[in-house]
Design a protein around this motif. Structure first.
Motif, PDB file in Angstrom:
ATOM      1  N   GLU A  33     -27.100 -56.691  -1.801  1.00  0.00           N
ATOM      2  CA  GLU A  33     -27.763 -55.406  -2.006  1.00  0.00           C
ATOM      3  C   GLU A  33     -26.730 -54.279  -1.922  1.00  0.00           C
ATOM      4  N   ASP A  34     -25.529 -54.586  -2.356  1.00  0.00           N
ATOM      5  CA  ASP A  34     -24.454 -53.611  -2.309  1.00  0.00           C
ATOM      6  C   ASP A  34     -23.566 -53.741  -3.524  1.00  0.00           C
ATOM      7  N   MET A  35     -22.696 -52.774  -3.701  1.00  0.00           N
ATOM      8  CA  MET A  35     -21.762 -52.763  -4.820  1.00  0.00           C
ATOM      9  C   MET A  35     -20.352 -52.593  -4.260  1.00  0.00           C
ATOM     10  N   ASP A  36     -19.484 -53.542  -4.562  1.00  0.00           N
ATOM     11  CA  ASP A  36     -18.092 -53.501  -4.121  1.00  0.00           C
ATOM     12  C   ASP A  36     -17.344 -52.490  -4.981  1.00  0.00           C
ATOM     13  N   LEU A  37     -16.730 -51.499  -4.360  1.00  0.00           N
ATOM     14  CA  LEU A  37     -15.992 -50.476  -5.102  1.00  0.00           C
ATOM     15  C   LEU A  37     -14.494 -50.756  -5.141  1.00  0.00           C
ATOM     16  N   GLY A  38     -14.105 -51.929  -4.634  1.00  0.00           N
ATOM     17  CA  GLY A  38     -12.708 -52.345  -4.715  1.00  0.00           C
ATOM     18  C   GLY A  38     -11.871 -51.865  -3.544  1.00  0.00           C
ATOM     19  N   GLU A  39     -10.806 -52.603  -3.282  1.00  0.00           N
ATOM     20  CA  GLU A  39      -9.877 -52.223  -2.212  1.00  0.00           C
ATOM     21  C   GLU A  39      -9.164 -50.936  -2.601  1.00  0.00           C
ATOM     22  N   LYS A  40      -9.041 -50.039  -1.655  1.00  0.00           N
ATOM     23  CA  LYS A  40      -8.331 -48.767  -1.862  1.00  0.00           C
ATOM     24  C   LYS A  40      -7.213 -48.673  -0.833  1.00  0.00           C
ATOM     25  N   ARG A  41      -6.192 -47.913  -1.162  1.00  0.00           N
ATOM     26  CA  ARG A  41      -5.077 -47.689  -0.234  1.00  0.00           C
ATOM     27  C   ARG A  41      -5.086 -46.228   0.201  1.00  0.00           C
ATOM     28  N   ALA A  42      -4.901 -46.024   1.478  1.00  0.00           N
ATOM     29  CA  ALA A  42      -4.784 -44.679   2.032  1.00  0.00           C
ATOM     30  C   ALA A  42      -3.375 -44.515   2.573  1.00  0.00           C
ATOM     31  N   ARG A  43      -2.812 -43.357   2.356  1.00  0.00           N
ATOM     32  CA  ARG A  43      -1.470 -43.058   2.859  1.00  0.00           C
ATOM     33  C   ARG A  43      -1.537 -41.733   3.632  1.00  0.00           C
ATOM     34  N   PRO A  44      -1.922 -41.825   4.906  1.00  0.00           N
ATOM     35  CA  PRO A  44      -2.022 -40.593   5.694  1.00  0.00           C
ATOM     36  C   PRO A  44      -0.656 -39.960   5.919  1.00  0.00           C
ATOM     37  N   GLU A  45      -0.665 -38.655   5.957  1.00  0.00           N
ATOM     38  CA  GLU A  45       0.580 -37.929   6.198  1.00  0.00           C
ATOM     39  C   GLU A  45       1.111 -38.287   7.584  1.00  0.00           C
ATOM     40  N   GLY A  46       2.324 -38.763   7.640  1.00  0.00           N
ATOM     41  CA  GLY A  46       2.940 -39.099   8.911  1.00  0.00           C
ATOM     42  C   GLY A  46       2.485 -40.414   9.503  1.00  0.00           C
ATOM     43  N   GLY A  47       1.741 -41.217   8.743  1.00  0.00           N
ATOM     44  CA  GLY A  47       1.261 -42.493   9.269  1.00  0.00           C
ATOM     45  C   GLY A  47       1.529 -43.625   8.293  1.00  0.00           C
ATOM     46  N   ALA A  48       1.194 -44.801   8.710  1.00  0.00           N
ATOM     47  CA  ALA A  48       1.391 -45.986   7.873  1.00  0.00           C
ATOM     48  C   ALA A  48       0.233 -46.138   6.886  1.00  0.00           C
ATOM     49  N   ALA A  49       0.546 -46.622   5.699  1.00  0.00           N
ATOM     50  CA  ALA A  49      -0.478 -46.869   4.685  1.00  0.00           C
ATOM     51  C   ALA A  49      -1.368 -48.024   5.136  1.00  0.00           C
ATOM     52  N   TYR A  50      -2.625 -47.984   4.732  1.00  0.00           N
ATOM     53  CA  TYR A  50      -3.561 -49.055   5.071  1.00  0.00           C
ATOM     54  C   TYR A  50      -4.590 -49.208   3.964  1.00  0.00           C
ATOM     55  N   SER A  51      -5.256 -50.359   3.953  1.00  0.00           N
ATOM     56  CA  SER A  51      -6.311 -50.628   2.974  1.00  0.00           C
ATOM     57  C   SER A  51      -7.665 -50.258   3.560  1.00  0.00           C
ATOM     58  N   TRP A  52      -8.560 -49.830   2.694  1.00  0.00           N
ATOM     59  CA  TRP A  52      -9.945 -49.643   3.095  1.00  0.00           C
ATOM     60  C   TRP A  52     -10.831 -50.186   1.986  1.00  0.00           C
ATOM     61  N   PHE A  53     -12.073 -50.484   2.305  1.00  0.00           N
ATOM     62  CA  PHE A  53     -12.914 -51.284   1.425  1.00  0.00           C
ATOM     63  C   PHE A  53     -14.279 -50.639   1.198  1.00  0.00           C
ATOM     64  N   PRO A  54     -14.348 -49.592   0.382  1.00  0.00           N
ATOM     65  CA  PRO A  54     -15.624 -48.915   0.186  1.00  0.00           C
ATOM     66  C   PRO A  54     -16.637 -49.773  -0.563  1.00  0.00           C
ATOM     67  N   ARG A  55     -17.887 -49.638  -0.152  1.00  0.00           N
ATOM     68  CA  ARG A  55     -19.001 -50.294  -0.818  1.00  0.00           C
ATOM     69  C   ARG A  55     -20.113 -49.255  -0.926  1.00  0.00           C
ATOM     70  N   ALA A  56     -21.029 -49.502  -1.828  1.00  0.00           N
ATOM     71  CA  ALA A  56     -22.128 -48.567  -2.040  1.00  0.00           C
ATOM     72  C   ALA A  56     -23.436 -49.322  -2.208  1.00  0.00           C
ATOM     73  N   CYS A  57     -24.525 -48.611  -2.083  1.00  0.00           N
ATOM     74  CA  CYS A  57     -25.848 -49.190  -2.322  1.00  0.00           C
ATOM     75  C   CYS A  57     -25.949 -49.586  -3.791  1.00  0.00           C
ATOM     76  N   SER A  58     -26.609 -50.695  -4.068  1.00  0.00           N
ATOM     77  CA  SER A  58     -26.768 -51.112  -5.460  1.00  0.00           C
ATOM     78  C   SER A  58     -27.821 -50.264  -6.176  1.00  0.00           C
ATOM     79  N   ASP A  59     -28.741 -49.664  -5.440  1.00  0.00           N
ATOM     80  CA  ASP A  59     -29.764 -48.787  -6.019  1.00  0.00           C
ATOM     81  C   ASP A  59     -29.272 -47.344  -5.915  1.00  0.00           C
ATOM     82  N   ALA A  60     -28.642 -46.860  -6.978  1.00  0.00           N
ATOM     83  CA  ALA A  60     -28.022 -45.535  -6.966  1.00  0.00           C
ATOM     84  C   ALA A  60     -29.036 -44.414  -6.746  1.00  0.00           C
TER      85      ALA A  60
END
Length: 72
Positions: A33-60
Motif C-alpha cells: 500500500e505504498d510507492m517506493d520513490l527510490g534511494e536518495k543521497r543527502a549531502r549535509p553541509e559539514g557532514g557525511a553523505a548518507y542514503s535515505w529511502f522515501p516512500r509515499a502512499c499509493s493512493d495519491a
C-alpha cells in the motif's frame, strides 16, 4: 502519478527518511500500500553523505487529503 518534488530531507522525521511513513502526509505505510520513490543521497553541509529511502502512499488523492487536513 503526478511528479512532485520531495521535501528537504532535513525537514523529515526519521520514519519518513527510512520509508516507514509517507514522505508527504506522514501516514505509516504497509507493504503493498505504498510507492517506493527510490534511494536518495543527502549531502549535509559539514557532514557525511548518507542514503535515505522515501516512500509515499499509493493512493495519491487520499494522501493529498490527509496532507491538507481535508479528509471527508
Amino acid at each position: 502519478m503526478t511528479v512532485r518534488d520531495l521535501p528537504p530531507v532535513g525537514e523529515l522525521t526519521e520514519q519518513q527518511q527510512r520509508g516507514w511513513s509517507c514522505v508527504w502526509c506522514r501516514t505509516a505505510l504497509t507493504v503493498g500500500e505504498d510507492m517506493d520513490l527510490g534511494e536518495k543521497r543527502a549531502r549535509p553541509e559539514g557532514g557525511a553523505a548518507y542514503s535515505w529511502f522515501p516512500r509515499a502512499c499509493s493512493d495519491a488523492a487520499a494522501c493529498a487529503a490527509r496532507e491538507t487536513g481535508k479528509m471527508p
